[in-house]
Motif scaffolding. Structure first.
Motif, PDB file in Angstrom:
ATOM      1  N   PHE A   4      22.966  41.981 111.001  1.00  0.00           N
ATOM      2  CA  PHE A   4      22.514  40.713 111.571  1.00  0.00           C
ATOM      3  C   PHE A   4      23.478  40.237 112.658  1.00  0.00           C
ATOM      4  CE2 PHE A   4      22.048  36.050 111.519  1.00  0.00           C
ATOM      5  CZ  PHE A   4      20.711  35.985 111.878  1.00  0.00           C
ATOM      6  N   SER A   5      24.766  40.410 112.442  1.00  0.00           N
ATOM      7  CA  SER A   5      25.759  40.023 113.452  1.00  0.00           C
ATOM      8  C   SER A   5      25.629  40.873 114.711  1.00  0.00           C
ATOM      9  CB  SER A   5      27.168  40.156 112.892  1.00  0.00           C
ATOM     10  OG  SER A   5      27.330  39.312 111.786  1.00  0.00           O
ATOM     11  N   ILE A   6      25.341  42.149 114.526  1.00  0.00           N
ATOM     12  CA  ILE A   6      25.139  43.032 115.673  1.00  0.00           C
ATOM     13  C   ILE A   6      23.925  42.574 116.474  1.00  0.00           C
ATOM     14  CG2 ILE A   6      24.564  45.398 116.351  1.00  0.00           C
ATOM     15  CD1 ILE A   6      26.237  46.301 113.923  1.00  0.00           C
ATOM     16  N   PHE A   7      22.847  42.216 115.772  1.00  0.00           N
ATOM     17  CA  PHE A   7      21.659  41.714 116.458  1.00  0.00           C
ATOM     18  C   PHE A   7      21.955  40.410 117.195  1.00  0.00           C
ATOM     19  CE2 PHE A   7      18.999  44.400 113.574  1.00  0.00           C
ATOM     20  CZ  PHE A   7      18.385  45.129 114.580  1.00  0.00           C
ATOM     21  N   LEU A   8      22.773  39.545 116.608  1.00  0.00           N
ATOM     22  CA  LEU A   8      23.121  38.295 117.292  1.00  0.00           C
ATOM     23  C   LEU A   8      23.869  38.554 118.596  1.00  0.00           C
ATOM     24  CD1 LEU A   8      24.187  35.814 114.468  1.00  0.00           C
ATOM     25  CD2 LEU A   8      22.185  35.730 115.927  1.00  0.00           C
ATOM     26  N   VAL A   9      24.776  39.515 118.574  1.00  0.00           N
ATOM     27  CA  VAL A   9      25.522  39.856 119.787  1.00  0.00           C
ATOM     28  C   VAL A   9      24.578  40.429 120.843  1.00  0.00           C
ATOM     29  CG1 VAL A   9      27.296  41.399 120.716  1.00  0.00           C
ATOM     30  CG2 VAL A   9      27.710  40.158 118.596  1.00  0.00           C
ATOM     31  N   LEU A  10      23.686  41.328 120.430  1.00  0.00           N
ATOM     32  CA  LEU A  10      22.743  41.923 121.376  1.00  0.00           C
ATOM     33  C   LEU A  10      21.785  40.877 121.948  1.00  0.00           C
ATOM     34  CD1 LEU A  10      21.873  45.286 119.595  1.00  0.00           C
ATOM     35  CD2 LEU A  10      23.270  44.949 121.636  1.00  0.00           C
ATOM     36  N   ILE A  11      21.323  39.959 121.114  1.00  0.00           N
ATOM     37  CA  ILE A  11      20.426  38.899 121.582  1.00  0.00           C
ATOM     38  C   ILE A  11      21.143  38.002 122.592  1.00  0.00           C
ATOM     39  CG2 ILE A  11      19.256  36.782 120.833  1.00  0.00           C
ATOM     40  CD1 ILE A  11      18.436  38.304 118.296  1.00  0.00           C
ATOM     41  N   THR A  61      10.755  41.402 126.751  1.00  0.00           N
ATOM     42  CA  THR A  61      10.228  42.248 125.672  1.00  0.00           C
ATOM     43  C   THR A  61      11.342  42.699 124.740  1.00  0.00           C
ATOM     44  OG1 THR A  61       8.511  43.013 127.189  1.00  0.00           O
ATOM     45  CG2 THR A  61       8.874  44.308 125.201  1.00  0.00           C
ATOM     46  N   VAL A  62      12.474  43.094 125.307  1.00  0.00           N
ATOM     47  CA  VAL A  62      13.620  43.506 124.487  1.00  0.00           C
ATOM     48  C   VAL A  62      14.103  42.345 123.630  1.00  0.00           C
ATOM     49  CG1 VAL A  62      16.046  44.238 124.614  1.00  0.00           C
ATOM     50  CG2 VAL A  62      14.321  45.366 126.021  1.00  0.00           C
ATOM     51  N   LEU A  63      14.107  41.144 124.197  1.00  0.00           N
ATOM     52  CA  LEU A  63      14.531  39.966 123.448  1.00  0.00           C
ATOM     53  C   LEU A  63      13.613  39.709 122.254  1.00  0.00           C
ATOM     54  CD1 LEU A  63      16.456  37.511 123.285  1.00  0.00           C
ATOM     55  CD2 LEU A  63      14.817  36.286 124.703  1.00  0.00           C
ATOM     56  N   ILE A  64      12.313  39.798 122.462  1.00  0.00           N
ATOM     57  CA  ILE A  64      11.368  39.574 121.365  1.00  0.00           C
ATOM     58  C   ILE A  64      11.529  40.634 120.282  1.00  0.00           C
ATOM     59  CG2 ILE A  64       8.901  39.594 120.783  1.00  0.00           C
ATOM     60  CD1 ILE A  64       8.426  38.232 123.503  1.00  0.00           C
ATOM     61  N   VAL A  65      11.701  41.893 120.682  1.00  0.00           N
ATOM     62  CA  VAL A  65      11.883  42.971 119.707  1.00  0.00           C
ATOM     63  C   VAL A  65      13.168  42.767 118.915  1.00  0.00           C
ATOM     64  CG1 VAL A  65      12.325  45.455 119.510  1.00  0.00           C
ATOM     65  CG2 VAL A  65      10.480  44.636 120.953  1.00  0.00           C
ATOM     66  N   LEU A  66      14.244  42.390 119.594  1.00  0.00           N
ATOM     67  CA  LEU A  66      15.514  42.154 118.885  1.00  0.00           C
ATOM     68  C   LEU A  66      15.402  40.994 117.905  1.00  0.00           C
ATOM     69  CD1 LEU A  66      18.198  42.668 121.677  1.00  0.00           C
ATOM     70  CD2 LEU A  66      17.847  44.050 119.631  1.00  0.00           C
ATOM     71  N   ILE A  67      14.678  39.955 118.290  1.00  0.00           N
ATOM     72  CA  ILE A  67      14.514  38.811 117.386  1.00  0.00           C
ATOM     73  C   ILE A  67      13.723  39.219 116.153  1.00  0.00           C
ATOM     74  CG2 ILE A  67      13.377  36.573 117.156  1.00  0.00           C
ATOM     75  CD1 ILE A  67      14.221  36.018 120.058  1.00  0.00           C
ATOM     76  N   LEU A  68      12.661  39.996 116.348  1.00  0.00           N
ATOM     77  CA  LEU A  68      11.870  40.445 115.200  1.00  0.00           C
ATOM     78  C   LEU A  68      12.670  41.376 114.293  1.00  0.00           C
ATOM     79  CD1 LEU A  68       8.398  41.048 116.866  1.00  0.00           C
ATOM     80  CD2 LEU A  68       9.073  39.173 115.364  1.00  0.00           C
ATOM     81  N   LEU A  69      13.437  42.285 114.883  1.00  0.00           N
ATOM     82  CA  LEU A  69      14.257  43.188 114.067  1.00  0.00           C
ATOM     83  C   LEU A  69      15.368  42.437 113.339  1.00  0.00           C
ATOM     84  CD1 LEU A  69      14.543  46.319 116.373  1.00  0.00           C
ATOM     85  CD2 LEU A  69      13.219  46.076 114.279  1.00  0.00           C
TER      86      LEU A  69
END
Length: 114
Positions: A4-11, A61-69
């Protein structure tokens, strides 16, 4: 480091890039695109507006995919279960023993062969 932290950084990185791309493009004049030197001179690309348009949609699109993941990887471990304001109350169900069923005394079988 959790997923989840990795996804937060990527987002956060994708959001920053999306802000930059949106600020650079403004085909009607004004904005940051006119201060860079015109839309045709940026990076030597003739169709910069097409590139900026495609990059905006790609980043969105990448932002939406990252949020869903990230929502799939969220476990709720960050929540504060031990509140200092609200006292935890221990509510236990009253344990009442079920009444024992009465034992039925069956009369002993008499021996009819007497």
């Amino acid at each position: 480091m959790s997923t989840f932290s990795i996804f937060l950084v990527l987002i956060t990185i994708v959001c920053f890039l999306l802000i930059v791309v949106i600020m650079v493009q403004n085909p009607k004049g004004g904005g940051l695109s006119s201060t860079v030197g015109g839309s045709q001179m940026l990076g030597g690309v003739q169709k910069t507006t097409d590139f900026l348009d495609k990059s905006t949609w790609t980043l969105a699109t990448v932002l939406i995919v990252l949020i869903l993941l990230s929502s799939l990887s969220f476990t709720g471990a960050l929540s504060d279960n031990d509140s200092k304001i609200i006292e935890p109350t221990e509510t236990t169900a009253p344990t009442t023993a079920a009444p024992a069923s009465p034992v039925q005394n069956t009369p002993a079988a008499t021996n009819p062969a007497k």
